[in-house]
Write a protein that holds these residues in place. Sequence first.
Motif, short mmCIF file in Angstrom:
data_model
loop_
_atom_site.label_atom_id
_atom_site.label_comp_id
_atom_site.label_asym_id
_atom_site.label_seq_id
_atom_site.Cartn_x
_atom_site.Cartn_y
_atom_site.Cartn_z
N ALA A 59 1.00 -1.07 -0.06
CA ALA A 59 0.08 -0.04 0.12
C ALA A 59 0.89 1.27 0.03
N SER A 60 1.88 1.20 0.78
CA SER A 60 2.85 2.16 0.77
C SER A 60 3.35 2.62 -0.67
N TRP A 61 3.81 1.29 -1.05
CA TRP A 61 4.66 1.45 -2.54
C TRP A 61 3.57 2.35 -3.45
N LEU A 76 7.82 12.18 12.57
CA LEU A 76 6.64 11.16 12.65
C LEU A 76 7.42 9.79 12.43
N MET A 77 8.40 9.66 11.56
CA MET A 77 9.00 8.15 11.39
C MET A 77 9.85 7.81 12.59
N ASN A 180 0.18 5.16 5.50
CA ASN A 180 0.83 3.87 4.94
C ASN A 180 2.37 3.88 5.28
N LEU A 181 2.75 4.78 4.88
CA LEU A 181 4.50 4.74 5.26
C LEU A 181 4.68 4.58 6.88
N MET A 182 4.15 5.38 7.65
CA MET A 182 4.10 4.96 9.24
C MET A 182 3.81 3.59 9.54
N VAL A 184 4.15 0.87 7.59
CA VAL A 184 5.16 0.12 7.33
C VAL A 184 6.30 0.05 8.54
N LEU A 185 6.64 1.24 9.03
CA LEU A 185 7.48 1.37 10.14
C LEU A 185 7.02 0.68 11.42
N ILE A 186 5.72 0.92 11.79
CA ILE A 186 5.38 0.56 13.09
C ILE A 186 5.35 -1.04 12.90
N ALA A 187 4.56 -1.66 11.82
CA ALA A 187 4.61 -2.95 11.84
C ALA A 187 5.98 -3.64 11.63
N GLY A 188 6.65 -3.08 10.95
CA GLY A 188 8.07 -3.77 10.84
C GLY A 188 8.78 -3.66 12.15
N VAL A 189 9.10 -2.80 12.79
CA VAL A 189 10.00 -2.99 14.01
C VAL A 189 9.44 -3.90 14.92
#
Length: 252
Positions: A59-61, A76-77, A180-182, A184-189
């Motif tokens: 979704a982010s891409w 925010l990141m 969507n970008l956030m 990715v970061l939240i779920a990724g870590v």
Amino acid sequence: MSPATAALLFGVGGVAGVLNAVAGGGTLLTFPALVAAGLPPTVANATSAVSQWPGYVAASWAGRQTLRQQPQRAGLMWASALGGLAGGLLVTVVSNAVFAGLVPWLILLATVLFWAGPQLPRLTGTKQTARPWPAPCVWTAQFVAAVYGGFFGGGMGIMMLALFALALPGPLASLNALKNLMSVLIAGVAVIAFVVAGLVHWPSGLVMLAGAVSGGVYGARLAQRLPLRLLRAVVVALGLVLSAVFFWRTLH
């Protein structure tokens, strides 16, 4: 894992993939299905996160071209990564009994957030005249949302979109891309924390991930055919039923 269980998880993953592509809310399906398959609540939560993460990346891409340069994006990141890590680490230290007691409340909260999602355009109706929030306030609020996202994740996208609609300038499409970008970061870590802690049940997670990817491929096409309002109503009803079921399980 029996063939029947694998088929169930693949099917639920596929429906969740379609749902995420059309309206969101896939966690309301994947987590209960994994619990029904016999996984402990914390393991089911971690495994569900693994199966959902590629969808966030996709979704982010897909929305990268609508992502405008936000002055607060770097902050925010950082807030998203730190909050997601904190939420993920919380899952690794709470007992299954404690997490099981929180599950019905988490599902109910995710259901309410999912139900409230269509109200977001109203929040942005006066957005251009609204004054953006100070950066520390936005970062703090995003950190709180990220902790929730790392801990459970259901409805975190709607939570963030509501925050961004209230606190940041820009059209909804740009704010959605930022969300969507956030995600990715939240779920990724959080997933990294789950993997390091050994909470992920990989056979179940990979089967469900394959189903989610398959469902996501066709979700965009189905979005033009499915009545979105009816689909949302079904998901909300399912979320309320699941909340009631898990509340009942905690009392017996």
